[in-house]
Design a protein around this motif. Structure first.
Motif, short mmCIF file in Angstrom:
data_model
loop_
_atom_site.label_atom_id
_atom_site.label_comp_id
_atom_site.label_asym_id
_atom_site.label_seq_id
_atom_site.Cartn_x
_atom_site.Cartn_y
_atom_site.Cartn_z
N ASP A 499 0.84 -1.21 0.00
CA ASP A 499 0.00 0.00 0.00
C ASP A 499 0.87 1.25 0.00
N ASN A 524 -11.15 -8.64 -3.67
CA ASN A 524 -11.00 -8.01 -2.36
C ASN A 524 -9.85 -7.02 -2.36
N ASP A 525 -8.76 -7.40 -3.02
CA ASP A 525 -7.63 -6.47 -3.09
C ASP A 525 -8.04 -5.20 -3.84
N LYS A 527 -10.97 -3.89 -3.97
CA LYS A 527 -11.82 -3.10 -3.07
C LYS A 527 -10.95 -2.34 -2.07
N HIS A 528 -9.99 -3.07 -1.52
CA HIS A 528 -9.09 -2.47 -0.53
C HIS A 528 -8.30 -1.29 -1.15
N GLN A 531 -10.36 1.78 -1.55
CA GLN A 531 -10.56 2.48 -0.27
C GLN A 531 -9.30 3.25 0.11
#
Ligand SMILES: Nc1ncnc2c1ncn2[C@@H]1O[C@H](COP(=O)(O)OP(=O)(O)OP(=O)(O)O)[C@@H](O)[C@H]1O
Length: 608
Positions: A499, A524-525, A527-528, A531
């Protein structure tokens, strides 16, 4: 004359000549053929006029590329045009409306290109007198073979050419590409070639050419729902008057809407499909199958891509089928019986008890329905993009949509090296008669040199194509026309470190947010990452909804959603633990992500 415009007048006597254009205009908004007439001619005469106009502009070369003749627009000129006279794409114009039409279009040619086209036509065909807004031609700009001397476009010039604000491929294609735009096929055809060689560009040009020559509907479809919309804007620029004759829609959406038109409603629900599978998996299936392969996703694929994806309806056939390329596991007869009785049948029963269908049921039903009663208004051309990720039943459906016969006007476009979903079949299994109608593109137009070199490092095998009967030609063998570029990779030991590195890259790089795509291994990654970027005041859009038109947000999504598209800069976050355990499939996913980038690619691996 307005600056930047050139007019070629047919000097033959009498004027206007019959059966061909009396004059041409070439300027920033393109090339136009003027036909002096009182009425818009009918189909066959229109086709003849178009063919004559295209001949005049055929084989105009710029470096390695050729002018695309179907980009000439036919304009019908009369002394005074009725206000609403049109036949499809054609309108009657008069001197009052002509100028507005010419200058009002979208830009297509640079001043230099327009000038060189006009001078080149005048130079090779003495029938035309040239009236130009420019000074007298500078003879060294005109080449005997084409518009430019080959050396002129080396290096800087070619670089400038490829950075133009409007898309060069709209009006100039390389000779191999143009050949495929023009080639006649009687029956289903197949275009292949490594990433970035212009397969989709050629397909939309074929559609545009069809739209300008023939009546009839066209369909552009794909497995990924966003990809057709992504290519639609390019097509609309090539054939602005095609209107609703051309449909760009994902295959599932097409099937749902077709069935609805026949009074049948099938709406697969992902939640219900997932739940039916989980129930089946929770039974004895898991006890038997998890020791063979621990991942439920592997067994889900066995149902969706092998059993139902191949249209298998009984155990005997399942026992016989070649499960080619399902990595790591050969299933003998007794094991297949377990899959069938303990996993597949319970899954089917749950769906049926609840009155639900999955996506394969949707596809099967649409195929059956088409077999029973073909389309009232058949398509004149059906293009299928990214065909390597289709299942066998989906291929059967697109063949049926195109009429289903040996002469179906079906064009399958794709590259086996870019298959990102598990396979389990080969093109030859599908029984679509393509042999002899396959063609390959080889020159990469998307990736700059450094990006292509980086993508080529991946050893991605092609397990889909077995029809061409010649040794495979992969990304490793393709050459780029774009120099420069930047490619780098690093490895980190945690997601938090990835990140941090990503934020630094996004901040430091020279690209506007709209030019950047972040590609991830899992949903999921994705989505993360969205965010994370949102929290840091970067605006993002999910690739699940991206149709190619947004140019201000950072695009974020998995490689499954990025395929078929391209971006100036790609930042690829690879979570090694989430890559498929099939090394071939994993390699193909990495290769597809890397080869989405034009100028810049950075890959960050999160070690398992
Ligand atoms: N002749 C050309 N001149 C300039 N640019 C081109 C040309 N042909 C293709 N391109 C550009 O190259 C890129 C790749 O084209 P396209 O998407 O059609 O390739 P593809 O073979 O379908 O790729 P993939 O298999 O990776 O999806 C696009 O940005 C396209 O506009």
């Amino acid at each position: 004359m307005r600056s930047g415009w050139h007019v070629l007048i047919d000097g033959s006597d009498p004027f206007p000549p019959s059966g061909r254009a009396g004059a041409f205009a070439v300027g920033p908004t393109g090339a136009f053929a003027f036909i002096f007439t009182d009425a818009i001619p009918d189909g066959s005469r229109l086709r003849q006029l178009r063919a004559r106009a295209e001949e005049t502009f055929a084989n105009l070369a710029a470096d390695r590329n050729r002018y695309v003749p179907h980009m000439i627009e036919l304009l019908f000129l009369t002394e005074r045009a009725p206000r609403q006279s049109s036949a499809g794409e054609h309108r009657l114009l008069d001197p009052a409306t002509l100028a507005q039409h010419l200058v009002g279009g979208a830009p297509q040619l640079t001043r230099q290109r327009a000038r060189d086209i006009a001078f080149s036509v005048a130079g090779r065909d003495s029938r035309y007198q040239l009236l130009s807004s420019d000074d007298a031609p500078s003879p060294e700009k005109i080449s005997e073979h084409g518009l430019f001397e080959p050396v002129e476009l080396q290096g800087d010039a070619r670089e400038r050419m490829l950075q133009r604000p409007f898309k060069d491929w709209m009006t100039f294609l390389d000779p191999d590409q143009l050949d495929l735009v023009h080639r006649n096929f009687r029956g289903p055809a197949r275009f292949s070639g490594p990433a970035g060689t212009g397969k989709s560009v050629v397909a939309v040009h074929r559609m545009a050419r069809f739209a300008k020559r023939y009546p009839g509907r066209m369909l552009f479809t794909s497995f990924v729902k966003t990809l057709p919309s992504y290519h639609e804007s390019g097509f609309r620029q090539l054939a602005p008057h095609a209107g609703d004759r051309a449909e760009f829609v994902g295959l599932h959406a097409w099937a749902k809407s077709f069935l609805r038109g026949r009074g049948i409603v099938i709406e697969p629900d992902e939640g219900q499909i997932e739940d039916a599978f989980s129930r089946a998996w929770r039974g004895p299936a898991r006890d038997y199958l998890a020791p063979l392969h621990p991942s439920p996703a592997y067994w889900k694929d066995e149902i969706h891509r092998i059993i139902k994806g191949r249209g298998i309806t009984n155990l005997t056939t399942y026992k016989r089928v070649d499960r080619a390329h399902r990595y790591g596991l050969t299933l003998d007869g007794p094991r297949r019986e377990i899959v069938w009785h303990e996993l597949f049948e319970p899954y089917q029963k749950t769906l049926a008890d609840r009155g639900h269908s999955d996506f394969n049921d949707l596809i099967d039903r649409a195929t059956e329905e088409l077999r029973a009663a073909p389309l009232d208004d058949p398509y004149g051309l059906v293009v299928v993009d990214e065909v390597q990720d289709f299942t066998y039943v989906e291929l059967r459906l697109v063949h049926q949509i195109a009429g289903g016969g040996a002469d179906a006007p079906l064009l399958l476009v794709g590259d086996g090296q870019q298959q990102v979903y598990p396979g389990g079949w080969r093109l030859s299994d599908a029984g679509i008669p393509i042999v002899g109608r396959g063609a390959k593109l080889r020159t990469n137009y998307r990736n700059r040199e450094a990006v292509l070199a980086f993508a080529r490092q991946v050893n991605a095998l092609n397990s889909v194509d077995d029809l061409d009967g010649e040794p495979g030609f992969g990304l490793r063998d393709s050459e780029t026309v774009l120099p420069g570029g930047s490619a780098s990779a690093e490895t980190v030991s945690s997601a938090a470190a990835a990140d941090e590195r990503l934020l630094a890259r996004v901040r430091e790089c020279d690209f506007a947010p709209g030019d950047i795509a972040v590609i991830t291994t899992t949903r999921n990654d994705a989505k993360h990452i969205r965010q994370l970027l949102d929290r840091n005041n970067f605006r993002t859009v999910s690739l699940e909804h991206y149709d190619g038109t947004d140019d201000t947000h950072i695009k974020v999504g998995t490689v499954h959603r990025a395929k078929g598209m391209d971006f100036a800069a790609v930042m690829h976050i690879v979570r090694e633990s989430a890559l498929p355990d099939d090394p071939e499939l994993a390699a193909r996913r990495i290769m597809v992500a890397r080869s989405r980038a034009r100028d810049y690619v950075w890959e960050c691996r999160i070690q398992s």
